[in-house]
Motif scaffolding. Structure first.
Motif, PDB file in Angstrom:
ATOM      1  N   LEU A  33     -10.782 -34.543  17.542  1.00 52.65           N
ATOM      2  CA  LEU A  33      -9.359 -34.114  17.027  1.00 52.65           C
ATOM      3  C   LEU A  33      -9.179 -35.409  16.201  1.00 52.65           C
ATOM      4  CD1 LEU A  33      -7.251 -32.869  19.960  1.00 52.65           C
ATOM      5  CD2 LEU A  33      -8.750 -31.449  18.184  1.00 52.65           C
ATOM      6  N   LYS A  71      -6.310 -29.996  12.683  1.00 49.28           N
ATOM      7  CA  LYS A  71      -5.313 -29.354  12.857  1.00 49.28           C
ATOM      8  C   LYS A  71      -5.138 -28.272  11.630  1.00 49.28           C
ATOM      9  CE  LYS A  71      -2.009 -32.016  15.794  1.00 49.28           C
ATOM     10  NZ  LYS A  71      -0.596 -32.513  15.669  1.00 49.28           N
ATOM     11  N   TYR A  75      -5.935 -24.222  11.390  1.00 48.04           N
ATOM     12  CA  TYR A  75      -5.160 -23.172  10.533  1.00 48.04           C
ATOM     13  C   TYR A  75      -5.983 -22.563   9.704  1.00 48.04           C
ATOM     14  CZ  TYR A  75      -1.929 -21.764   6.685  1.00 48.04           C
ATOM     15  OH  TYR A  75      -1.546 -20.975   5.429  1.00 48.04           O
TER      16      TYR A  75
END
Length: 206
Positions: A33, A71, A75
């Motif tokens: 991440l 992130k 999306y």
């Protein structure tokens, strides 16, 4: 919609995007991440003008799998998944591939014109997502005005992307805008070919 048709291509590119982007993030930052600094992404398939001059054509594909922010990648993947599943069942594999490949690749290449080295590396699935949104918007407007699920997927792909562009750049990013236009043009071509085919079929049956 052909409910029996399985949108394998859309699902495959979404899974591949998540896996590759997480892998590259881990290689660069030590966390799946973590932030993948763009100055390193050319080493992992990011697209640059110089690489295309060296005939590294494969970067048109690989650049769409790597991202700076994970992130944002998620999306993008959700946008492609929602739109792709709905569209691929209607238009089939070939046109779905065309949207992803041409809108994604050309938009990504165009983004490389707006940064100085080493920040002129084209990456990410945003361009492809907006290509799908452009196709879907034309498709919705012309043929499927009552399919509100498709409209919701279009708004999901466009509105947050537009907000982020305005927040970070102050205007819609050129690469995103070009990809949206390319998707729209592919939709117009698809609708033209479909209507022509239907007209020929009706003529032959008459």
């Amino acid at each position: 919609m052909n409910s029996n048709y399985k949108p394998f291509f859309t699902i495959a590119i979404c899974i591949l995007t998540v896996c590759v982007s997480f892998f590259v993030a881990y290689q660069i930052s030590g966390s799946i991440l973590g932030k993948s600094r763009i100055i390193y992404l050319a080493d992992y398939g990011g697209l640059t003008v110089e690489s295309i001059k060296e005939f590294e054509i494969w970067r048109f594909i690989t650049s769409q799998f790597v991202h700076v922010h994970q992130k944002h990648m998620m999306y993008n993947v959700l946008s492609i998944l929602f739109l792709g599943v709905l569209l691929e069942r209607k238009i089939g594999f070939r046109y779905t591939l065309s949207i992803w490949l041409f809108a994604g690749a050309i938009g990504t290449l165009f983004t490389t014109q707006f940064g100085s080295p080493p920040w002129n590396t084209g990456t990410g699935a945003s361009q492809a997502a907006l290509g799908f949104a452009g196709f879907a918007l034309v498709f919705y407007t012309v043929k499927f005005r009552r399919e509100y699920i498709l409209l919701a997927a279009i708004l999901f792909a466009i509105l947050p992307a537009l907000y982020l562009d305005l927040k970070t750049a102050g205007y819609p990013k050129p690469g995103h805008s070009l990809s949206f236009i390319i998707g729209s043009v592919i939709a117009v071509w698809y609708l033209y070919k479909s209507e022509k085919k239907e007209a020929v079929t009706k003529y032959e049956q008459s």
